[in-house]
Design a protein around this motif. Structure first.
Motif, mmCIF file in Angstrom:
data_model
loop_
_atom_site.group_PDB
_atom_site.id
_atom_site.type_symbol
_atom_site.label_atom_id
_atom_site.label_comp_id
_atom_site.label_asym_id
_atom_site.label_seq_id
_atom_site.Cartn_x
_atom_site.Cartn_y
_atom_site.Cartn_z
ATOM 1 N N ASN A 139 0.669 -1.325 -0.084
ATOM 2 C CA ASN A 139 0.007 0.158 0.066
ATOM 3 C C ASN A 139 0.873 1.169 0.043
ATOM 4 O OD1 ASN A 139 -2.118 -1.678 0.042
ATOM 5 N ND2 ASN A 139 -2.567 -1.432 2.154
ATOM 6 N N ALA A 140 1.922 1.179 0.724
ATOM 7 C CA ALA A 140 2.849 2.340 0.733
ATOM 8 C C ALA A 140 3.423 2.659 -0.633
ATOM 9 C CB ALA A 140 4.073 2.135 1.682
ATOM 10 N N ALA A 141 3.904 1.564 -1.308
ATOM 11 C CA ALA A 141 4.353 1.638 -2.707
ATOM 12 C C ALA A 141 3.176 2.309 -3.641
ATOM 13 C CB ALA A 141 4.957 0.373 -3.018
ATOM 14 N N GLY A 142 2.171 1.816 -3.440
ATOM 15 C CA GLY A 142 1.109 1.868 -4.599
ATOM 16 C C GLY A 142 0.414 3.544 -4.235
ATOM 17 N N LEU A 143 0.357 3.948 -2.917
ATOM 18 C CA LEU A 143 -0.107 5.147 -2.746
ATOM 19 C C LEU A 143 1.064 6.110 -2.314
ATOM 20 C CD1 LEU A 143 -3.043 3.815 -0.934
ATOM 21 C CD2 LEU A 143 -3.156 4.964 -3.016
ATOM 22 N N GLY A 144 2.310 6.012 -2.782
ATOM 23 C CA GLY A 144 3.227 7.134 -2.634
ATOM 24 C C GLY A 144 3.611 7.386 -1.389
ATOM 25 N N ALA A 145 3.671 6.396 -0.307
ATOM 26 C CA ALA A 145 4.226 6.607 0.905
ATOM 27 C C ALA A 145 5.798 6.530 0.997
ATOM 28 C CB ALA A 145 3.641 5.967 1.950
ATOM 29 N N ASP A 146 6.528 7.045 1.500
ATOM 30 C CA ASP A 146 7.994 7.216 1.044
ATOM 31 C C ASP A 146 9.084 6.469 1.939
ATOM 32 O OD1 ASP A 146 7.921 9.320 -0.871
ATOM 33 O OD2 ASP A 146 6.998 10.552 1.011
ATOM 34 N N MET B 232 -17.491 -1.628 -18.185
ATOM 35 C CA MET B 232 -16.814 -0.448 -18.256
ATOM 36 C C MET B 232 -17.883 0.612 -19.002
ATOM 37 S SD MET B 232 -13.742 0.700 -17.159
ATOM 38 C CE MET B 232 -12.217 -0.309 -16.648
ATOM 39 N N ALA B 233 -18.418 -0.115 -20.297
ATOM 40 C CA ALA B 233 -19.172 0.495 -21.153
ATOM 41 C C ALA B 233 -20.606 0.879 -20.595
ATOM 42 C CB ALA B 233 -19.265 0.041 -22.506
ATOM 43 N N ALA B 234 -21.135 0.109 -19.591
ATOM 44 C CA ALA B 234 -22.331 0.454 -18.977
ATOM 45 C C ALA B 234 -22.223 1.283 -17.667
ATOM 46 C CB ALA B 234 -22.882 -0.948 -18.410
ATOM 47 N N THR B 235 -21.098 2.110 -17.422
ATOM 48 C CA THR B 235 -21.071 2.810 -16.194
ATOM 49 C C THR B 235 -21.138 4.375 -16.755
ATOM 50 O OG1 THR B 235 -18.680 3.095 -16.587
ATOM 51 C CG2 THR B 235 -19.427 1.314 -15.118
ATOM 52 N N ASP B 236 -21.173 5.270 -15.863
ATOM 53 C CA ASP B 236 -21.424 6.829 -16.143
ATOM 54 C C ASP B 236 -19.967 7.524 -16.231
ATOM 55 O OD1 ASP B 236 -24.129 6.657 -16.002
ATOM 56 O OD2 ASP B 236 -24.003 6.833 -13.638
ATOM 57 N N ILE B 237 -19.074 6.940 -15.436
ATOM 58 C CA ILE B 237 -17.569 7.491 -15.544
ATOM 59 C C ILE B 237 -16.438 6.707 -15.166
ATOM 60 C CG2 ILE B 237 -18.168 8.371 -12.914
ATOM 61 C CD1 ILE B 237 -16.639 11.180 -13.976
ATOM 62 N N ARG B 238 -15.378 6.724 -15.522
ATOM 63 C CA ARG B 238 -14.290 5.836 -15.005
ATOM 64 C C ARG B 238 -13.327 6.500 -14.117
ATOM 65 N NH1 ARG B 238 -13.342 2.177 -20.523
ATOM 66 N NH2 ARG B 238 -15.635 2.513 -21.324
ATOM 67 N N ALA B 239 -13.116 6.099 -12.963
ATOM 68 C CA ALA B 239 -12.275 6.658 -12.005
ATOM 69 C C ALA B 239 -11.377 6.087 -11.499
ATOM 70 C CB ALA B 239 -13.296 7.092 -10.757
ATOM 71 N N ARG B 240 -10.142 6.701 -11.148
ATOM 72 C CA ARG B 240 -8.786 6.305 -10.702
ATOM 73 C C ARG B 240 -8.282 6.448 -9.516
ATOM 74 N NH1 ARG B 240 -4.769 9.946 -10.766
ATOM 75 N NH2 ARG B 240 -5.479 12.051 -11.569
ATOM 76 N N ILE B 241 -7.631 5.691 -8.772
ATOM 77 C CA ILE B 241 -6.985 5.992 -7.354
ATOM 78 C C ILE B 241 -5.652 6.579 -7.905
ATOM 79 C CG2 ILE B 241 -6.131 5.313 -5.271
ATOM 80 C CD1 ILE B 241 -8.622 3.282 -5.137
ATOM 81 N N PRO B 242 -5.213 7.653 -7.367
ATOM 82 C CA PRO B 242 -3.969 8.253 -7.743
ATOM 83 C C PRO B 242 -2.795 7.231 -7.177
ATOM 84 C CG PRO B 242 -5.091 9.873 -6.647
ATOM 85 C CD PRO B 242 -5.776 8.599 -6.364
ATOM 86 N N MET B 243 -2.201 6.437 -8.287
ATOM 87 C CA MET B 243 -1.196 5.418 -7.935
ATOM 88 C C MET B 243 0.323 5.922 -8.399
ATOM 89 S SD MET B 243 -2.673 2.807 -6.849
ATOM 90 C CE MET B 243 -1.559 1.489 -6.956
ATOM 91 N N SER B 244 1.193 5.502 -7.507
ATOM 92 C CA SER B 244 2.611 5.699 -7.883
ATOM 93 C C SER B 244 3.109 4.916 -9.184
ATOM 94 C CB SER B 244 3.519 5.407 -7.006
ATOM 95 O OG SER B 244 3.172 5.873 -5.597
ATOM 96 N N PRO B 245 3.930 5.522 -10.090
ATOM 97 C CA PRO B 245 4.395 4.946 -11.106
ATOM 98 C C PRO B 245 5.126 3.762 -10.867
ATOM 99 C CG PRO B 245 5.087 7.100 -11.133
ATOM 100 C CD PRO B 245 4.725 6.766 -9.739
ATOM 101 N N GLY B 246 4.972 2.665 -11.421
ATOM 102 C CA GLY B 246 5.721 1.365 -11.321
ATOM 103 C C GLY B 246 5.233 0.228 -10.246
ATOM 104 N N THR B 247 4.073 0.670 -10.070
ATOM 105 C CA THR B 247 3.419 -0.290 -8.667
ATOM 106 C C THR B 247 2.179 -0.897 -9.541
ATOM 107 O OG1 THR B 247 1.892 1.364 -7.919
ATOM 108 C CG2 THR B 247 4.197 1.226 -6.857
ATOM 109 N N ASP B 248 1.927 -2.083 -8.789
ATOM 110 C CA ASP B 248 0.514 -2.740 -9.324
ATOM 111 C C ASP B 248 -0.547 -2.042 -8.684
ATOM 112 O OD1 ASP B 248 2.242 -5.270 -9.473
ATOM 113 O OD2 ASP B 248 2.440 -4.367 -7.553
ATOM 114 N N SER B 249 -1.836 -2.471 -9.250
ATOM 115 C CA SER B 249 -2.989 -2.039 -8.730
ATOM 116 C C SER B 249 -3.017 -2.373 -7.195
ATOM 117 C CB SER B 249 -4.071 -2.501 -9.676
ATOM 118 O OG SER B 249 -4.175 -4.207 -9.172
#
Lengths: 267, 267
Positions: A139-146, B232-249
């Protein structure tokens, strides 16, 4: 370039670092023993190769070598290639991820090193569950905790299960042990960190409004007992996640994720 | 008042509903078999007693009966009391929580029932991991999400492991199966729900600004494959959680928790 060495005899001494991984008393990844760090599966092995952990050897099936060939191009370590049955005999169970890398423990990072450019850190007390630790790093990696700092009575983040549950992020997110507890928190205060205790106490300040510092250190205790009073007393503010009545506290890694999320939610 | 019946013979037919819980082919909690719902431990048994799931019997050690005596005062079911060894022989393993309750499956709730007063709901597609399902319900209960709807290809939330990981909250948070997928989402749209797909896609709208509806339905897919394009196509909007680059979901239950948290963070 990694040298491929075929292993046909499960008793081959060259793969001893990978032997009997789930046999509690012989497991090589326990502190006080060889102290090896083990990465399992292509993704986690790749993360190890990009980290400060330098693998001394890999053990895997041929197919996984092909997937890792590019990553191993500049790495001068043996790749012990074995078929799945031989590998299972060495490791002690059938490993469906098909590849392992083993690294000696590097020197621990210093607190000042991990704090140098950190904006958001977690500080843990009494987190002795490897799965929770692994999730915390993920979670730290994914959400940018350092960084993650260890206070008192925490489990080993480099234990095999923690490495796996973290998806290899314990190898990437820097961590360090505070020299004393809870006095060591003064190192954070001196660095300008706002020190926040996370608590289920409904009388605490709402997390969303409590985190006002440019630099924030979040103290997290184990589910159930929570933070000790000594730790609480050493913080600047006590913050709560809004919880529904009649429910338990959240899992500690999930609670940490809320706080990490709060720091990046508009980014 | 629960009647206490001492069980001394592990073969006693009266405790057959608790027999061999971890033996895959004989386990009574699988759909298509007896379809029993099993609660483990004092806290989860208490949650079952407060829920729409009506236990038909309990099996436990004497000490757990004492802890539950008040909860069982108005409950007319047998409490099969056994010592830990007899219990272990019946159940098939040593159960350190010391008490089990078993309930038949009640009739499923209807979609309109679970939506009636709901403000925040999760809609799941392809979540086939019992641990993730359990965590999802725990997070929903803790963070005030009102219901869980099942779209397509999800595992059984009443499976023993899911009940346990949820800490009994699958027995409390209402859930229902959508009749068709993804067309069944129209039931939500008709109810005025804003339908939001959660996705790791960086091109999606930030979660914090995407959730504008009074009523919100969050679509969540499995880690890895994510939501299908049809969903996806049946939804109103697509939303993301801000994630750090190089990490998994994030883990899917953790991602859901971020969205639930966003709905209550200032409460």
């Amino acid at each position: 370039m990694a040298e491929v060495i075929d292993i046909e005899d499960p008793a081959d001494g060259r793969v001893d670092d990978f032997r009997d991984l789930s046999s509690a008393d012989r497991r090589p990844d326990l502190p006080g023993r060889k102290g090896l760090v083990i990465a399992e599966g292509v993704v986690v092995v790749q993360r190890m190769l990009e980290s400060r952990f330098r693998p001394s050897a890999l053990l895997g099936v041929g197919k996984r070598y092909e997937q890792l060939a590019e990553d191993l191009a500049d790495v001068d370590v043996p790749y012990y290639r074995a078929d799945p049955e031989v590998m299972a005999e060495v490791v002690g169970f059938h490993l469906n991820r098909g590849v392992l890398a083993v690294a000696p423990r590097p020197e621990s990072l210093r607190v000042d090193e991990v704090l140098a450019t950190a904006r958001t850190v977690a500080v843990l007390e009494g987190i002795n569950d490897h799965e929770n630790l692994g999730s915390m790093f993920r979670n730290a990696a994914g959400l940018g905790a350092d960084a993650i700092l260890f206070g008192d009575r925490c489990a080993d983040p480099l234990y095999r299960r923690a490495v796996r549950v973290s998806m290899g992020h314990v190898l990437r997110v820097p961590f360090a042990q505070l020299p004393t507890w809870p006095d060591g928190l003064e190192l954070l205060r001196a660095g300008g960190f706002q020190i926040i205790a996370l608590t289920p106490n409904p009388a605490a300040v709402n997390l969303a409004t409590a985190m006002t510092g440019q630099r924030v250190a979040l103290l997290l205790g184990a589910e159930g007992p929570g933070l000790t009073e000594e730790a609480m007393a050493a913080t600047d503010i006590r913050a709560r996640i809004p919880m529904s009545p009649g429910t338990d506290s959240l899992n500690v890694a999930t609670a940490a994720a809320m706080a990490f999320y709060e720091r990046v939610r508009l980014s």
